[in-house]
Structure formats: structure tokens, C-alpha cells
Design an enzyme around this catalytic site. Sequence first.
Site, PDB file in Angstrom:
ATOM      1  N   THR A 140      -9.166  -0.695  15.398  1.00  0.00           N
ATOM      2  CA  THR A 140      -9.185  -1.550  16.585  1.00  0.00           C
ATOM      3  C   THR A 140      -9.636  -0.792  17.826  1.00  0.00           C
ATOM      4  OG1 THR A 140      -7.693  -2.711  18.126  1.00  0.00           O
ATOM      5  CG2 THR A 140      -6.721  -1.008  16.776  1.00  0.00           C
ATOM      6  N   ASP A 141     -10.173  -1.522  18.796  1.00  0.00           N
ATOM      7  CA  ASP A 141     -10.556  -0.912  20.066  1.00  0.00           C
ATOM      8  C   ASP A 141      -9.347  -0.466  20.881  1.00  0.00           C
ATOM      9  OD1 ASP A 141      -9.589  -3.410  20.815  1.00  0.00           O
ATOM     10  OD2 ASP A 141     -11.361  -3.996  21.966  1.00  0.00           O
ATOM     11  N   GLU A 156       0.317  -3.459   9.757  1.00  0.00           N
ATOM     12  CA  GLU A 156       1.126  -4.205  10.718  1.00  0.00           C
ATOM     13  C   GLU A 156       0.289  -4.288  11.990  1.00  0.00           C
ATOM     14  OE1 GLU A 156       3.977  -5.599  10.210  1.00  0.00           O
ATOM     15  OE2 GLU A 156       4.500  -4.736   8.261  1.00  0.00           O
ATOM     16  N   ALA A 178      -5.228  -3.617   5.359  1.00  0.00           N
ATOM     17  CA  ALA A 178      -3.776  -3.822   5.400  1.00  0.00           C
ATOM     18  C   ALA A 178      -3.127  -3.036   6.531  1.00  0.00           C
ATOM     19  CB  ALA A 178      -3.162  -3.415   4.065  1.00  0.00           C
ATOM     20  N   LYS A 232      -2.309   2.889  14.787  1.00  0.00           N
ATOM     21  CA  LYS A 232      -3.694   2.751  14.316  1.00  0.00           C
ATOM     22  C   LYS A 232      -4.508   3.998  14.640  1.00  0.00           C
ATOM     23  CE  LYS A 232      -5.406  -0.062  12.472  1.00  0.00           C
ATOM     24  NZ  LYS A 232      -5.527  -0.246  10.996  1.00  0.00           N
ATOM     25  N   ILE A 255       0.814  -1.216   0.000  1.00  0.00           N
ATOM     26  CA  ILE A 255       0.000   0.000   0.000  1.00  0.00           C
ATOM     27  C   ILE A 255       0.844   1.262   0.000  1.00  0.00           C
ATOM     28  CG2 ILE A 255      -2.014  -1.078   1.068  1.00  0.00           C
ATOM     29  CD1 ILE A 255      -1.099   0.175   3.751  1.00  0.00           C
ATOM     30  N   ALA A 295      -0.896   3.160  18.784  1.00  0.00           N
ATOM     31  CA  ALA A 295      -0.667   4.555  18.413  1.00  0.00           C
ATOM     32  C   ALA A 295      -0.675   4.721  16.904  1.00  0.00           C
ATOM     33  CB  ALA A 295       0.657   5.035  18.995  1.00  0.00           C
TER      34      ALA A 295
END
Length: 340
Positions: free
Chosen positions: A124-125, A83, A81, A152, A61, A150
Site C-alpha cells: 500500500t501507499d 489484515e 492476504a 505493511k 498463511i 507499519a
Amino acid sequence: MNKLLVTGGAGFIGSHFVRRILDADDVEKVTVLDALTYAGHTANLGQAFLNPKLHFVEGNICDVKLVETLVRQHTAVVHFAAESHVDRSFSTAGTFLTTNVHGTQILADAAMRHGVDRFVHVSTDEVYGPLPVGAATEDYPLRPTVPYAASKAASDLVALSYWHTYGAPVCVTRSSNNYGPCQHPEKIIPLFVTRLLRGEPVTLHDRGQHVRNWLHVEDNCAGIELVLRQGTPGEVYNIGGGTDMSSRELTSELLRICGAGWDQVTYIPDRLSNDLRYAMDWSKLAALGYRPTHDFAAGLVETATWYSRNRDRWAPLTRSASATRPCGTTPDTASEPQHV
């Protein structure tokens, strides 16, 4: 939405979503863009390759020219996509920031300029950080505590900035911990199941008190599809509704399913910044009609059964995971699994 680009579509959650969306009558084409790193495998898509709607592109990406070419050919993007493993982010934080933040910016920029109808960014939560009590709504402050979370949180904000600044039709989803077949064996449920199936020991951090909400991957994918179809641009949607369990309670269930005992469990010191509890309020998505349908006990048995019957899929991954594990971690550590 008739032509859909799915990034990370050969990963755990992405592949489940691809198989689901291929069945939609109004979807003409699904292109998977995946770098096929250690956690992405074409085998996850399986018989989906027999569907003439599916097109697969191996690539990153962060490849601006490739992203430009692909986004221009599609009417919607669903962005999985990333990590995604906490332990790995401790030693390779730069990689997480490059892929998760810069990669998202490249995709969002292309989506804005080519006028896609919808861009769904999957998160994500963990971006909310630990909640001793209560549950985070979508407007709760972002307080990530580890490099993965962080990165995300930053990517969420980058994606949403393209809505606020340019009017790009961005929605963000944040799910609780996913489980189900085909998950990479570095994550706690497949890690414990595969080790127990081989008669090997497993380890728990501290006293096993860390609480997570466990959501079947197919319920998460149903929520993502709902946001893709009915979500309001510029909005964030929590996807929850699973089962809250401490890591010790989860271990007890897995021991029972695998026919193992507590003599195979040892306790180790807690890992860095291991948040005690995550919790989300998902009433906003429920108002759109979202309802999780998978019973946790049955889903856990289904998941363990898949690993029991598909040793050829995960055995090579356990060897490669040990070979590529970051410094300072151990192969049997109960790392909290991530969602993308």
C-alpha cells in the site's frame, strides 16, 4: 507462471485478480488460500468456481505446514492476504503484526526453499506516510504512522530481504486507494453508499480535507499482473494513476450518485493519526506499459450500482461489522480504505 498460488484470493482485491488471471491462456492452475475472516467471502469469486483451473483452500498463511504443502505445488505466488483496516489496527495491533509480518515471512521462506519463479507481495501507499507536497517514488523513505501501515512496511522489508539474502524472486507492489464492486462495507465508499441507500447519515472526519488517490480495483490488478509477468526481482512498483480527491469531494460525488443531500452528513473529530495526503509517482510501472483505463466518475457510478443491486451481499456484513468493530470506533466513521 503456469501454476499460481494466490493468498487472500477471496478478499476484495484478491478476488478481482483471481477472476482476471483465470482468463490467461498460460495459467494452468490457480489455487486460492484464504482464511475467510470477516472480509473474505467465497461469494466474491462467484462464477470463477465454475472454472476447472480454480482450486480453493480455506486456511491461514501462518499455518507453516499448509503453506509448505501449497507453495511446493506452485510456480508463482501472489500475496494479498493481510489484515487491512486502519481502525481495527488501533486495538488489535498484535494481530496485524502476526498476519502481515510473520505470515509474509512464512510464505517468503517457503517460496525461497521451493524455488518459485516469482513472488509478488501486494502492499500500500500508506507505507510512505503523509506527503504534504510531491509524490513518493519507490525509493522514498518508509514513514508509516499507524499500526496497519507499519505492519505493511515491515512485511515489505521482510519480503525484499528474501531477494537480497537468498535471491528469491520477490517483487513488491504498492497501490493507492482501491474502489470497485465487492469491497467490504467498512471502507469509506461502500460504507457511505450502503448507508445512503438506506437513508442513513454518514460522517466525515474533521473538515473532510484528507486527500487520497482513488484507483479502480481492476486497474490495480492489471498493474499486479504486469509486475508478475515483467517485473524485475528485488524491485518495488508503485501502482497509481487514479483520481486525487479529498474526502469531502468524494462525499459530494457519492451524495449526487445516491440522490442524497448534505443534510445527511455530519462532521466528527478526526481519528488518530489520520494522514492528510498520500501521493505516489508511478512512472516506473508506466515504463513497463502500465496505463489505468477506468474513468473515476463512471467507475464510481458502476460501484454504487453494484451495491444497489446486491443488497443481499452487503446487508449481513454491515451487521457483522458493527458487532466486531474495535473499541473506540463508530460504525459510520469515514475510515480511509486500505488495499489488501
